[in-house]
Design a protein around this motif. Structure first.
Motif, PDB file in Angstrom:
ATOM      1  N   ALA A 100     -19.865 -21.292  33.488  1.00  0.00           N
ATOM      2  CA  ALA A 100     -19.854 -21.464  32.004  1.00  0.00           C
ATOM      3  C   ALA A 100     -20.680 -22.746  31.379  1.00  0.00           C
ATOM      4  O   ALA A 100     -21.597 -22.682  30.526  1.00  0.00           O
ATOM      5  CB  ALA A 100     -18.332 -21.287  31.463  1.00  0.00           C
ATOM      6  N   GLU A 101     -20.386 -23.902  32.257  1.00  0.00           N
ATOM      7  CA  GLU A 101     -21.352 -25.101  32.096  1.00  0.00           C
ATOM      8  C   GLU A 101     -22.842 -24.741  32.429  1.00  0.00           C
ATOM      9  O   GLU A 101     -23.582 -25.366  31.347  1.00  0.00           O
ATOM     10  CB  GLU A 101     -20.841 -26.253  32.866  1.00  0.00           C
ATOM     11  CG  GLU A 101     -19.275 -26.638  32.648  1.00  0.00           C
ATOM     12  CD  GLU A 101     -18.626 -27.666  33.756  1.00  0.00           C
ATOM     13  OE1 GLU A 101     -17.864 -28.423  33.391  1.00  0.00           O
ATOM     14  OE2 GLU A 101     -19.304 -27.717  34.762  1.00  0.00           O
ATOM     15  N   LEU A 102     -23.118 -24.103  33.297  1.00  0.00           N
ATOM     16  CA  LEU A 102     -24.388 -23.955  33.599  1.00  0.00           C
ATOM     17  C   LEU A 102     -25.182 -23.216  32.482  1.00  0.00           C
ATOM     18  O   LEU A 102     -26.239 -23.432  31.993  1.00  0.00           O
ATOM     19  CB  LEU A 102     -24.779 -23.497  34.960  1.00  0.00           C
ATOM     20  CG  LEU A 102     -26.026 -23.142  35.360  1.00  0.00           C
ATOM     21  CD1 LEU A 102     -26.855 -24.246  35.311  1.00  0.00           C
ATOM     22  CD2 LEU A 102     -26.285 -22.749  36.830  1.00  0.00           C
ATOM     23  N   ALA A 103     -24.589 -22.087  32.349  1.00  0.00           N
ATOM     24  CA  ALA A 103     -24.880 -21.088  31.394  1.00  0.00           C
ATOM     25  C   ALA A 103     -25.119 -21.662  29.926  1.00  0.00           C
ATOM     26  O   ALA A 103     -26.245 -21.636  29.190  1.00  0.00           O
ATOM     27  CB  ALA A 103     -23.963 -19.883  31.013  1.00  0.00           C
ATOM     28  N   ALA A 104     -24.201 -22.570  29.319  1.00  0.00           N
ATOM     29  CA  ALA A 104     -24.325 -23.559  28.083  1.00  0.00           C
ATOM     30  C   ALA A 104     -25.464 -24.286  28.438  1.00  0.00           C
ATOM     31  O   ALA A 104     -26.290 -24.655  27.438  1.00  0.00           O
ATOM     32  CB  ALA A 104     -22.968 -24.052  28.043  1.00  0.00           C
ATOM     33  N   LEU A 115     -23.488 -37.079  36.965  1.00  0.00           N
ATOM     34  CA  LEU A 115     -22.454 -37.547  36.507  1.00  0.00           C
ATOM     35  C   LEU A 115     -21.067 -37.102  36.608  1.00  0.00           C
ATOM     36  O   LEU A 115     -19.951 -37.584  36.308  1.00  0.00           O
ATOM     37  CB  LEU A 115     -22.852 -37.928  34.961  1.00  0.00           C
ATOM     38  CG  LEU A 115     -24.008 -38.706  34.824  1.00  0.00           C
ATOM     39  CD1 LEU A 115     -24.088 -39.028  33.289  1.00  0.00           C
ATOM     40  CD2 LEU A 115     -24.266 -40.126  35.442  1.00  0.00           C
ATOM     41  N   LYS A 116     -21.021 -36.058  37.193  1.00  0.00           N
ATOM     42  CA  LYS A 116     -19.822 -35.314  37.580  1.00  0.00           C
ATOM     43  C   LYS A 116     -18.908 -35.847  38.645  1.00  0.00           C
ATOM     44  O   LYS A 116     -19.693 -35.770  39.747  1.00  0.00           O
ATOM     45  CB  LYS A 116     -20.103 -33.658  37.361  1.00  0.00           C
ATOM     46  CG  LYS A 116     -18.879 -32.998  37.034  1.00  0.00           C
ATOM     47  CD  LYS A 116     -19.268 -31.635  36.799  1.00  0.00           C
ATOM     48  CE  LYS A 116     -17.853 -30.700  36.638  1.00  0.00           C
ATOM     49  NZ  LYS A 116     -18.323 -29.181  36.114  1.00  0.00           N
ATOM     50  N   ALA A 117     -17.920 -36.021  38.571  1.00  0.00           N
ATOM     51  CA  ALA A 117     -17.291 -36.571  39.915  1.00  0.00           C
ATOM     52  C   ALA A 117     -16.801 -35.628  40.840  1.00  0.00           C
ATOM     53  O   ALA A 117     -16.663 -34.252  40.560  1.00  0.00           O
ATOM     54  CB  ALA A 117     -15.829 -37.470  39.504  1.00  0.00           C
ATOM     55  N   ARG A 165     -33.107 -32.157  35.287  1.00  0.00           N
ATOM     56  CA  ARG A 165     -33.671 -31.499  36.423  1.00  0.00           C
ATOM     57  C   ARG A 165     -32.718 -30.876  37.179  1.00  0.00           C
ATOM     58  O   ARG A 165     -32.597 -29.541  37.666  1.00  0.00           O
ATOM     59  CB  ARG A 165     -34.718 -32.186  37.433  1.00  0.00           C
ATOM     60  CG  ARG A 165     -35.964 -32.369  36.457  1.00  0.00           C
ATOM     61  CD  ARG A 165     -36.979 -32.581  37.591  1.00  0.00           C
ATOM     62  NE  ARG A 165     -36.709 -33.941  38.241  1.00  0.00           N
ATOM     63  CZ  ARG A 165     -37.118 -35.140  37.946  1.00  0.00           C
ATOM     64  NH1 ARG A 165     -37.800 -35.230  36.855  1.00  0.00           N
ATOM     65  NH2 ARG A 165     -36.794 -36.331  38.811  1.00  0.00           N
ATOM     66  N   LEU A 166     -31.618 -31.869  37.684  1.00  0.00           N
ATOM     67  CA  LEU A 166     -30.518 -31.418  38.667  1.00  0.00           C
ATOM     68  C   LEU A 166     -29.727 -30.433  37.909  1.00  0.00           C
ATOM     69  O   LEU A 166     -29.202 -29.506  38.384  1.00  0.00           O
ATOM     70  CB  LEU A 166     -30.012 -32.552  39.272  1.00  0.00           C
ATOM     71  CG  LEU A 166     -30.760 -33.300  40.142  1.00  0.00           C
ATOM     72  CD1 LEU A 166     -30.119 -34.687  40.603  1.00  0.00           C
ATOM     73  CD2 LEU A 166     -31.013 -32.607  41.546  1.00  0.00           C
ATOM     74  N   MET A 167     -29.341 -30.639  36.795  1.00  0.00           N
ATOM     75  CA  MET A 167     -28.355 -29.983  35.937  1.00  0.00           C
ATOM     76  C   MET A 167     -28.941 -28.467  35.913  1.00  0.00           C
ATOM     77  O   MET A 167     -28.255 -27.693  35.842  1.00  0.00           O
ATOM     78  CB  MET A 167     -28.069 -30.445  34.597  1.00  0.00           C
ATOM     79  CG  MET A 167     -27.210 -31.649  34.605  1.00  0.00           C
ATOM     80  SD  MET A 167     -27.133 -32.650  33.159  1.00  0.00           S
ATOM     81  CE  MET A 167     -26.100 -31.262  32.256  1.00  0.00           C
ATOM     82  N   THR A 168     -30.317 -28.267  35.938  1.00  0.00           N
ATOM     83  CA  THR A 168     -30.858 -26.904  35.584  1.00  0.00           C
ATOM     84  C   THR A 168     -30.721 -26.066  36.866  1.00  0.00           C
ATOM     85  O   THR A 168     -30.661 -24.940  36.805  1.00  0.00           O
ATOM     86  CB  THR A 168     -32.311 -27.082  35.498  1.00  0.00           C
ATOM     87  OG1 THR A 168     -32.658 -27.662  34.375  1.00  0.00           O
ATOM     88  CG2 THR A 168     -32.983 -25.804  35.273  1.00  0.00           C
TER      89      THR A 168
END
Length: 114
Positions: free
Chosen positions: A23-27, A112-114, A103-106
């Motif tokens: 869900a986070e990635l899709a958003a 920044l996520k623990a 870039r990494l979030m893509t």
């Protein structure tokens, strides 16, 4: 085809480096592609690799294809190469940090996520 032990290790590594939920990635992919005038259909948002990562997150291990395995290896290698072995930075400090994070979030990894 990859043997079972190798596939198990890859599955674990992939889910370790991909720390965003589907869900986070899709958003993120939808938001990343949206602009003032247009926004792609949700199933078309993001890069092809980002879309493939999203697809993999929604699969069971037994349903993986050779293409999925290739993308999983690529994502694990890319995220591992672009992250600090001592840990992720606590906060974004420079525009390059922001670009690197995006870039990494893509690929499904939020530094920044623990």
């Amino acid at each position: 085809m990859t043997d079972a032990l190798e596939l198990d290790a890859l599955w674990e590594d992939f889910h370790r480096v991909v720390n965003m939920t589907s869900a986070e990635l899709a958003a993120w992919l939808r938001m990343r592609d949206a602009d003032e005038e247009t926004e792609p259909l949700p199933e078309n948002a993001g890069t092809p690799t980002g879309q493939h990562v999203l697809s993999i997150l929604q699969k069971r291990r037994t349903d993986l294809t050779e293409d999925d395995i290739r993308v999983m290896r690529k994502v694990v290698d890319t995220v591992t190469a672009q992250t600090d072995p001592e840990g992720e930075p606590a906060a974004e400090g420079t525009p390059e940090d922001t670009r690197r994070r995006h870039r990494l979030m893509t690929l499904g990894h939020d530094p920044l996520k623990a």
